[in-house]
Design a protein around this motif. Structure first.
Motif, PDB file in Angstrom:
ATOM      1  N   ALA A   1      29.661 -30.881  59.827  1.00  0.00           N
ATOM      2  CA  ALA A   1      29.646 -32.050  60.711  1.00  0.00           C
ATOM      3  C   ALA A   1      28.629 -33.077  60.225  1.00  0.00           C
ATOM      4  O   ALA A   1      28.888 -34.285  60.249  1.00  0.00           O
ATOM      5  CB  ALA A   1      29.344 -31.624  62.144  1.00  0.00           C
ATOM      6  N   VAL A   2      27.470 -32.612  59.779  1.00  0.00           N
ATOM      7  CA  VAL A   2      26.448 -33.516  59.231  1.00  0.00           C
ATOM      8  C   VAL A   2      27.029 -34.276  58.039  1.00  0.00           C
ATOM      9  O   VAL A   2      26.884 -35.503  57.927  1.00  0.00           O
ATOM     10  CB  VAL A   2      25.184 -32.727  58.807  1.00  0.00           C
TER      11      VAL A   2
ATOM     12  N   ILE B   1      21.377 -51.017  54.268  1.00  0.00           N
ATOM     13  CA  ILE B   1      21.270 -49.584  54.534  1.00  0.00           C
ATOM     14  C   ILE B   1      19.845 -49.116  54.235  1.00  0.00           C
ATOM     15  O   ILE B   1      19.287 -49.407  53.176  1.00  0.00           O
ATOM     16  CB  ILE B   1      22.316 -48.797  53.714  1.00  0.00           C
ATOM     17  N   TYR B   2      19.283 -48.418  55.197  1.00  0.00           N
ATOM     18  CA  TYR B   2      17.911 -47.920  55.092  1.00  0.00           C
ATOM     19  C   TYR B   2      17.868 -46.829  54.007  1.00  0.00           C
ATOM     20  O   TYR B   2      18.747 -45.963  53.966  1.00  0.00           O
ATOM     21  CB  TYR B   2      17.505 -47.352  56.456  1.00  0.00           C
ATOM     22  N   PRO B   3      16.864 -46.854  53.122  1.00  0.00           N
ATOM     23  CA  PRO B   3      16.841 -45.902  52.001  1.00  0.00           C
ATOM     24  C   PRO B   3      16.977 -44.432  52.415  1.00  0.00           C
ATOM     25  O   PRO B   3      17.626 -43.651  51.720  1.00  0.00           O
ATOM     26  CB  PRO B   3      15.478 -46.168  51.347  1.00  0.00           C
ATOM     27  N   THR B   4      16.386 -44.065  53.550  1.00  0.00           N
ATOM     28  CA  THR B   4      16.497 -42.669  53.989  1.00  0.00           C
ATOM     29  C   THR B   4      17.945 -42.282  54.295  1.00  0.00           C
ATOM     30  O   THR B   4      18.351 -41.139  54.070  1.00  0.00           O
ATOM     31  CB  THR B   4      15.610 -42.426  55.226  1.00  0.00           C
TER      32      THR B   4
ATOM     33  N   GLY C   1      13.014 -38.988  65.757  1.00  0.00           N
ATOM     34  CA  GLY C   1      12.737 -39.918  64.661  1.00  0.00           C
ATOM     35  C   GLY C   1      13.840 -39.947  63.609  1.00  0.00           C
ATOM     36  O   GLY C   1      14.041 -40.953  62.939  1.00  0.00           O
ATOM     37  N   ARG C   2      14.545 -38.819  63.454  1.00  0.00           N
ATOM     38  CA  ARG C   2      15.564 -38.717  62.412  1.00  0.00           C
ATOM     39  C   ARG C   2      16.979 -38.896  62.934  1.00  0.00           C
ATOM     40  O   ARG C   2      17.930 -38.775  62.165  1.00  0.00           O
ATOM     41  CB  ARG C   2      15.455 -37.333  61.745  1.00  0.00           C
ATOM     42  N   HIS C   3      17.172 -39.202  64.218  1.00  0.00           N
ATOM     43  CA  HIS C   3      18.521 -39.110  64.779  1.00  0.00           C
ATOM     44  C   HIS C   3      19.494 -40.152  64.233  1.00  0.00           C
ATOM     45  O   HIS C   3      20.699 -39.933  64.266  1.00  0.00           O
ATOM     46  CB  HIS C   3      18.495 -39.122  66.321  1.00  0.00           C
ATOM     47  N   THR C   4      19.000 -41.269  63.722  1.00  0.00           N
ATOM     48  CA  THR C   4      19.897 -42.300  63.181  1.00  0.00           C
ATOM     49  C   THR C   4      20.043 -42.189  61.668  1.00  0.00           C
ATOM     50  O   THR C   4      21.157 -42.260  61.149  1.00  0.00           O
ATOM     51  CB  THR C   4      19.370 -43.716  63.518  1.00  0.00           C
ATOM     52  N   VAL C   5      18.937 -42.044  60.956  1.00  0.00           N
ATOM     53  CA  VAL C   5      18.949 -42.107  59.481  1.00  0.00           C
ATOM     54  C   VAL C   5      18.926 -40.733  58.835  1.00  0.00           C
ATOM     55  O   VAL C   5      19.098 -40.614  57.628  1.00  0.00           O
ATOM     56  CB  VAL C   5      17.768 -42.956  58.950  1.00  0.00           C
ATOM     57  N   GLY C   6      18.720 -39.686  59.636  1.00  0.00           N
ATOM     58  CA  GLY C   6      18.635 -38.337  59.090  1.00  0.00           C
ATOM     59  C   GLY C   6      17.414 -38.169  58.200  1.00  0.00           C
ATOM     60  O   GLY C   6      16.433 -38.933  58.305  1.00  0.00           O
ATOM     61  N   ASP C   7      17.489 -37.186  57.337  1.00  0.00           N
ATOM     62  CA  ASP C   7      16.443 -36.917  56.347  1.00  0.00           C
ATOM     63  C   ASP C   7      17.025 -35.897  55.373  1.00  0.00           C
ATOM     64  O   ASP C   7      17.773 -35.020  55.786  1.00  0.00           O
ATOM     65  CB  ASP C   7      15.194 -36.330  57.020  1.00  0.00           C
TER      66      ASP C   7
ATOM     67  N   ALA D   1      19.385 -41.448  51.002  1.00  0.00           N
ATOM     68  CA  ALA D   1      18.809 -40.189  50.498  1.00  0.00           C
ATOM     69  C   ALA D   1      19.416 -39.002  51.240  1.00  0.00           C
ATOM     70  O   ALA D   1      19.702 -37.951  50.638  1.00  0.00           O
ATOM     71  CB  ALA D   1      17.294 -40.205  50.649  1.00  0.00           C
ATOM     72  N   THR D   2      19.626 -39.171  52.546  1.00  0.00           N
ATOM     73  CA  THR D   2      20.228 -38.089  53.340  1.00  0.00           C
ATOM     74  C   THR D   2      21.664 -37.855  52.901  1.00  0.00           C
ATOM     75  O   THR D   2      22.096 -36.713  52.724  1.00  0.00           O
ATOM     76  CB  THR D   2      20.180 -38.441  54.842  1.00  0.00           C
ATOM     77  N   TYR D   3      22.392 -38.940  52.705  1.00  0.00           N
ATOM     78  CA  TYR D   3      23.782 -38.827  52.234  1.00  0.00           C
ATOM     79  C   TYR D   3      23.832 -38.115  50.877  1.00  0.00           C
ATOM     80  O   TYR D   3      24.647 -37.206  50.672  1.00  0.00           O
ATOM     81  CB  TYR D   3      24.411 -40.223  52.141  1.00  0.00           C
ATOM     82  N   ASN D   4      22.969 -38.501  49.964  1.00  0.00           N
ATOM     83  CA  ASN D   4      22.978 -37.888  48.626  1.00  0.00           C
ATOM     84  C   ASN D   4      22.725 -36.390  48.700  1.00  0.00           C
ATOM     85  O   ASN D   4      23.312 -35.607  47.957  1.00  0.00           O
ATOM     86  CB  ASN D   4      21.916 -38.535  47.732  1.00  0.00           C
ATOM     87  N   GLU D   5      21.853 -35.981  49.625  1.00  0.00           N
ATOM     88  CA  GLU D   5      21.470 -34.561  49.719  1.00  0.00           C
ATOM     89  C   GLU D   5      22.468 -33.743  50.554  1.00  0.00           C
ATOM     90  O   GLU D   5      22.799 -32.614  50.205  1.00  0.00           O
ATOM     91  CB  GLU D   5      20.067 -34.468  50.349  1.00  0.00           C
TER      92      GLU D   5
END
Ligand code: DGI
Ligand code: FE
Ligand code: FE
Length: 199
Positions: free
Chosen positions: A166-167, A185-188, A121-127, A191-195
């Motif tokens: 790498a992430v 860009i999907y909000p998640t 579920g997270r492979h494209t947008v991360g979390d 959010a993943t980039y910010n974190e």
């Protein structure tokens, strides 16, 4: 050569590996099926190197794009049936095949392991709170040996240092690439980039 733990594999997947390959290939073009096989291997290699769960990494890596070639209509039906956030309807296959694709894996392949389904579920947008397994699949998809886009070497070099590095590189490059293409860009993803993608 890293390999599956046969007992764990059969506890997680209600069929033999060969049958799983047949089920996957039935829903994918050959080129995407081959990508999935490479992500399976890449994810198992990363897991082995960092002492993570090789079996879950392989299964999630293999199946991460299982739903990628379904119709938009099939995804819309699933979004409604699973009562997922209606905001998802404003996106498309790029987001749906992972975020919504995990439900196809669960329902059609009978895989109910929460960690595997989450990583798919997270492979494209991360979390923002990705687990190690989530990160392994996220990165394996990006650096598998069939990838040749500009920046892939930077990601591979980062992976040689650490999975987290790498992430970060993947998130930085993906956000830049999406902005350059002027796509939504999907909000998640943000959010993943910010974190995980900033200093
Ligand atoms: O399915 P793959 O091609 O193997 O790789 P993927 O699932 O990581 O990415 C699929 C596409 O989705 C890729 O072109 C990058 C894009 N993507 C990632 N995050 C977003 C996104 N596209 C949009 N529109 N919005 C996002 O937030
Ligand atoms: Fe994908
Ligand atoms: Fe992929």
């Amino acid at each position: 050569m890293t390999d599956y733990d046969p007992e764990l594999f059969s506890a997680l997947v209600p069929m033999f590996h060969e049958e799983l390959l047949t089920a996957l290939s039935a829903h994918l073009s050959d080129y995407r099926y081959q990508h999935c096989l490479r992500v399976e291997k890449q994810a198992m290699r990363i897991a082995q190197e960092i002492g993570a769960d090789v079996t879950r990494a392989g299964i999630a890596g293999l199946l991460h794009d299982y739903a990628k070639e379904r119709t938009d209509e099939a995804f819309r039906v699933m979004i409604t049936a699973q009562h997922l956030d209606a905001e998802l309807l404003n996106y498309g296959n790029a987001i749906w095949h992972g975020v919504v694709g995990r439900y196809f894996v669960e329902q059609e392949l009978g895989i109910h392991d929460a960690a595997i389904l989450q990583a798919i579920g997270r492979h494209t947008v991360g979390d923002p709170h990705m687990t190690t397994l989530d990160k392994i699949v996220f990165v394996a998809d990006y650096v598998e040996p069939g990838r040749h886009f500009p920046g892939v070497e930077a990601a591979r070099e980062a992976l040689a240092n650490s999975l987290d590095q790498a992430v970060a590189v993947e998130l930085q490059q993906t956000i830049s690439h999406l902005v350059e293409r002027h796509v939504k860009i999907y909000p998640t993803t943000f959010a993943t980039y910010n974190e995980l993608g900033t200093n």
